[in-house]
Design a protein around this motif. Structure first.
Motif, short mmCIF file in Angstrom:
data_model
loop_
_atom_site.label_atom_id
_atom_site.label_comp_id
_atom_site.label_asym_id
_atom_site.label_seq_id
_atom_site.Cartn_x
_atom_site.Cartn_y
_atom_site.Cartn_z
N LEU A 101 0.80 -1.31 -0.10
CA LEU A 101 -0.18 0.05 -0.06
C LEU A 101 0.62 1.28 0.04
N LEU A 102 2.02 1.33 0.86
CA LEU A 102 2.96 2.25 1.05
C LEU A 102 3.65 2.77 -0.28
N ASN A 103 4.02 1.49 -1.14
CA ASN A 103 4.81 1.54 -2.47
C ASN A 103 3.93 1.49 -3.58
N ILE A 104 2.75 1.39 -3.45
CA ILE A 104 1.88 1.25 -4.65
C ILE A 104 2.01 2.58 -5.94
N SER A 105 2.27 3.82 -5.06
CA SER A 105 2.50 5.03 -5.91
C SER A 105 4.23 4.97 -6.37
N ASN A 106 4.95 3.98 -6.21
CA ASN A 106 6.12 4.16 -6.45
C ASN A 106 6.48 3.41 -7.76
N GLY A 107 5.45 2.71 -8.39
CA GLY A 107 5.69 2.14 -9.68
C GLY A 107 4.85 0.78 -10.13
N VAL A 108 4.59 0.69 -11.38
CA VAL A 108 3.67 -0.41 -11.62
C VAL A 108 4.03 -1.68 -11.01
N VAL A 109 5.42 -1.87 -10.96
CA VAL A 109 5.67 -2.94 -10.32
C VAL A 109 5.06 -3.44 -9.14
N TYR A 110 4.68 -2.71 -8.32
CA TYR A 110 4.22 -2.84 -7.10
C TYR A 110 2.58 -3.03 -7.27
N VAL A 111 2.25 -2.48 -8.23
CA VAL A 111 0.65 -2.97 -8.27
C VAL A 111 0.60 -4.44 -8.91
N PHE A 112 1.66 -4.90 -9.84
CA PHE A 112 1.85 -6.03 -10.18
C PHE A 112 1.94 -7.12 -8.98
N PHE A 113 2.67 -6.69 -7.94
CA PHE A 113 3.02 -7.50 -6.78
C PHE A 113 1.79 -7.64 -6.18
N ALA A 114 1.04 -6.41 -5.96
CA ALA A 114 -0.47 -6.53 -5.44
C ALA A 114 -1.25 -7.50 -5.87
N LEU A 115 -1.26 -7.54 -7.16
CA LEU A 115 -2.19 -8.25 -7.84
C LEU A 115 -1.88 -9.90 -7.75
N LEU A 116 -0.47 -10.21 -7.45
CA LEU A 116 -0.08 -11.48 -7.34
C LEU A 116 -0.55 -11.96 -6.02
#
Length: 198
Positions: A101-116
Motif C-alpha cells: 500500500l505504501l509503495n503502490i505509488s512508486n511504480g507499476v511493479v508494485y501494482v503487479f505484486f499487489a495483484l499476485l
C-alpha cells in the motif's frame, strides 16, 4: 530521543507539532526505525537552532522546519522503503500488505505484486468454497485441456462438458501451492527491493 526545549511557548508548540507529525508518519515502522528517523530529524533541528542563538527563536524554527519539509512528504518514500524491507525479511502478510500500500505509488511493479498477492487470497477463497460446495469448485478440464480453476454452477458443468480433475485432492494440492507461491512472490519482492538499491 531527548526533546528540545524552547524558551518561547509558540516555538515549543511548533516543535511539538512537527515531532507529532513525524511520529504519525513513521507509525507503520518498527520501533527502532521510528526512533532512528525521529532522532535524525530532531538532531537537524537542534543543530540548526544552535547556530541561530540570540535571534528570533520562532522565526528560526519555522524557517528550519520549512527547509526540512513536511514529514508527510519527505518521509513517505523512506517509510515505504523501510516497510518493504521489514515485509520481505519477515514474510508477514500484514507487513507485506502495508508495504505494498505504501509503495503502490512508486511504480507499476508494485501494482503487479499487489495483484499476485490478491491472486493468492483468491486461492484461499477457493479452498473455503470447496469446503462449502465441493462439487462446484475445482480444477476443471474440457476434452483433456485446462478450462478453469475456480467455481462453476452445477448445471453449467454438464452443459459445458467440464470435468473436475482433483476431486478430494483439491485442498491438499492448493494449500502447499499457496505456501510455495507466497514464498516465491515474497522472494521476488525482496529481489526487486535489493535491485532498486544497486
Amino acid at each position: 530521543m531527548k526533546p528540545i526545549k524552547f524558551t518561547h511557548t509558540t516555538a515549543q508548540k511548533i516543535y511539538d507539532d512537527y515531532i507529532s507529525r513525524i511520529k504519525r508518519v513513521t507509525a507503520p515502522l518498527n520501533k527502532t526505525d521510528r526512533e532512528e528517523i525521529l532522532m535524525e530529524l530532531n538532531s537537524h533541528i537542534y543543530e540548526g537552532m544552535i547556530d541561530k542563538t540570540g535571534e528570533n527563536e520562532i522565526e528560526n524554527l519555522v524557517n528550519l522546519i520549512e527547509k526540512l519539509g513536511a514529514p508527510e512528504e519527505i518521509l513517505k518514500p523512506l517509510v515505504a522503503q523501510k516497510k518493504l524491507e521489514q515485509a520481505t525479511k519477515t514474510f508477514n502478510p500484514t507487513h507485506i500488505f502495508k508495504a505494498l500500500l505504501l509503495n503502490i505509488s512508486n511504480g507499476v511493479v508494485y501494482v503487479f505484486f499487489a495483484l499476485l498477492y490478491l491472486t493468492l487470497f483468491g486461492f484461499v477463497f477457493l479452498i473455503i468454497e470447496k469446503i462449502k460446495n465441493p462439487d462446484n469448485v475445482g480444477l476443471f478440464f474440457k476434452n483433456g485441456h485446462f478450462h478453469l480453476l475456480g467455481t462453476r454452477k452445477p448445471d453449467t458443468l454438464q452443459v459445458l462438458g467440464l470435468t473436475e480433475v482433483l476431486g478430494d485432492w483439491f485442498i491438499p494440492v492448493m494449500l502447499p501451492s499457496i505456501i510455495v507461491l507466497y514464498i516465491l512472490i515474497t522472494l521476488l519482492l525482496r529481489l526487486k527491493r535489493k535491485s532498486k538499491k544497486i
